[in-house]
Scaffold this active site. Structure first.
Site, mmCIF file in Angstrom:
data_model
loop_
_atom_site.group_PDB
_atom_site.id
_atom_site.type_symbol
_atom_site.label_atom_id
_atom_site.label_comp_id
_atom_site.label_asym_id
_atom_site.label_seq_id
_atom_site.Cartn_x
_atom_site.Cartn_y
_atom_site.Cartn_z
ATOM 1 N N HIS A 31 0.536 -11.923 1.447
ATOM 2 C CA HIS A 31 -0.465 -11.128 0.726
ATOM 3 C C HIS A 31 -0.999 -11.862 -0.508
ATOM 4 O O HIS A 31 -2.190 -11.798 -0.824
ATOM 5 C CB HIS A 31 0.155 -9.787 0.328
ATOM 6 C CG HIS A 31 -0.836 -8.705 0.088
ATOM 7 N ND1 HIS A 31 -0.488 -7.378 0.070
ATOM 8 C CD2 HIS A 31 -2.166 -8.727 -0.144
ATOM 9 C CE1 HIS A 31 -1.574 -6.636 -0.160
ATOM 10 N NE2 HIS A 31 -2.601 -7.434 -0.307
ATOM 11 N N TYR A 63 0.823 -1.200 0.000
ATOM 12 C CA TYR A 63 0.000 0.000 0.000
ATOM 13 C C TYR A 63 0.867 1.264 0.000
ATOM 14 O O TYR A 63 1.497 1.609 1.001
ATOM 15 C CB TYR A 63 -0.941 0.024 1.207
ATOM 16 C CG TYR A 63 -1.865 -1.160 1.305
ATOM 17 C CD1 TYR A 63 -2.130 -1.963 0.195
ATOM 18 C CD2 TYR A 63 -2.479 -1.493 2.506
ATOM 19 C CE1 TYR A 63 -2.984 -3.060 0.283
ATOM 20 C CE2 TYR A 63 -3.340 -2.579 2.601
ATOM 21 C CZ TYR A 63 -3.576 -3.357 1.493
ATOM 22 O OH TYR A 63 -4.423 -4.448 1.591
#
Length: 336
Positions: free
Chosen positions: A120, A54
């Site tokens: 992830h 992010y």
């Protein structure tokens, strides 16, 4: 506010996804984000979700800056293996990469330990046993407390669980994305893993405030990899599916967004327990407050079941991701 368990961790029934403050939904304002994060803790959130990906680590830095004196007040989740390289998403699940990314995240987050650390995305070139083995070593070293997986199949979860208990599985789940119902929810229950739905509001769709793709700003993932359901024709059709949901929301004196979240936290597993922990994301303070208030909307089981039948993958036009994005997913792809 009742708590829910993620391994050894006790969290609020609704967490806060922090991605949009740095990534995926166009420009954001740091001052507003810092205020939002602090107010989130004040109103009851105690489970915050970020990732290496992010903003190229900027989101982790934002959390550290905003909450530098409040680390003891929340459960911190971050993620590894997915990152941006030369401007392109890259997956690297090799043990050495996972360990290096964990060290970098600890520094950016200004913390000694990450409470929940997810893989992830599964690296198709690296057996999941090797990636989870590296995460297990990080647990032994005291750098992370619990291990999570994101967007994996039930088979991958089972393989990973042989190496180390998996505290959480994070995947997309909402009224219009029901794929986890095929196998994953049952697998999580059997293995003692908490299921953590991301995008529980369908990337703003279930707020009733979403726009079609061509009206969104550059850098918004709904104009690219998450575009299919937001294409003009698909979006016009899908919006009609909100009307019966509005009627239910009106009956329970809540917003559409609160109904969509209340539906998730009301769903029982086969043992009759409510265990899911959705993490709606936002960069708007008013929406953050609206979302946590969904914990006060109590849907009877029969109402939750009725809502379940109003909209699902089969009634919606458009896939959740474009074809290229779906190819990198390990999660079940077919409704079999």
């Amino acid at each position: 506010m009742d708590k829910r368990q993620i391994g050894s961790l006790s969290v609020s029934p609704i967490g806060l996804g922090c991605m949009s403050m740095s990534h995926g939904y166009g420009p954001s304002d740091e001052k507003t984000s810092i205020q939002l994060l602090n107010e989130a803790l004040d109103v009851g959130y105690d489970f915050l979700d970020t990732a290496t990906m992010y903003g190229g680590g900027k989101n982790e830095e934002l959390l550290a800056k905003a909450l530098k004196t409040r680390r003891h007040e929340y459960v911190l989740a971050s993620k590894c293996a997915l990152f941006s390289k030369d401007g392109k998403p890259t997956i690297d699940g090799r043990p050495e990469t996972i360990k290096a990314q964990c060290e970098a995240s600890l520094q950016r987050l200004n913390t000694d330990v990450i409470d929940l650390y997810y893989l992830h995305r599964l690296d198709p070139k690296v057996p999941i046993e090797e990636s989870v083995g590296a995460l297990s070593q990080l647990v032994s070293e005291g750098k992370i407390r619990e291990i999570g997986l994101s967007e994996v199949s039930a088979d991958s979860l089972r393989r990973a669980s042989v190496i180390h208990p998996i505290a959480a599985v994070q995947s997309e789940y909402s009224l219009w994305t029901r794929l986890p119902e095929l196998k994953m929810l049952a697998a999580c229950e059997a293995l003692g893993s908490t299921f953590v739905p991301f995008s529980p509001l369908g990337r703003q769709f279930f707020t009733g405030k979403a726009q079609e793709a061509d009206q969104l700003t550059q850098g918004d993932i709904r104009t690219s990899n998450a575009r299919p359901r937001f294409e003009a024709d698909a979006f016009a059709y899908n919006r009609k599916l909100l009307e019966p949901l509005r009627e239910v929301a009106q009956e329970f004196n809540c917003s559409l967004a609160q109904l969509a979240l209340a539906w998730i936290i009301a769903l029982p597993n086969r043992a009759g327990k409510q265990t899911l922990v959705p993490i709606p994301g936002t960069k708007h303070i008013e929406y953050m407050r609206e979302n946590i208030a969904a914990a006060n909307v109590h849907l009877p089981l029969e109402v939750a079941e009725y809502v379940s039948g109003l909209i699902d993958d089969d009634k919606v036009v458009g896939a959740r991701y474009n074809e290229a994005q779906m190819k990198v997913m390990d999660s079940e792809r077919d409704r079999d």
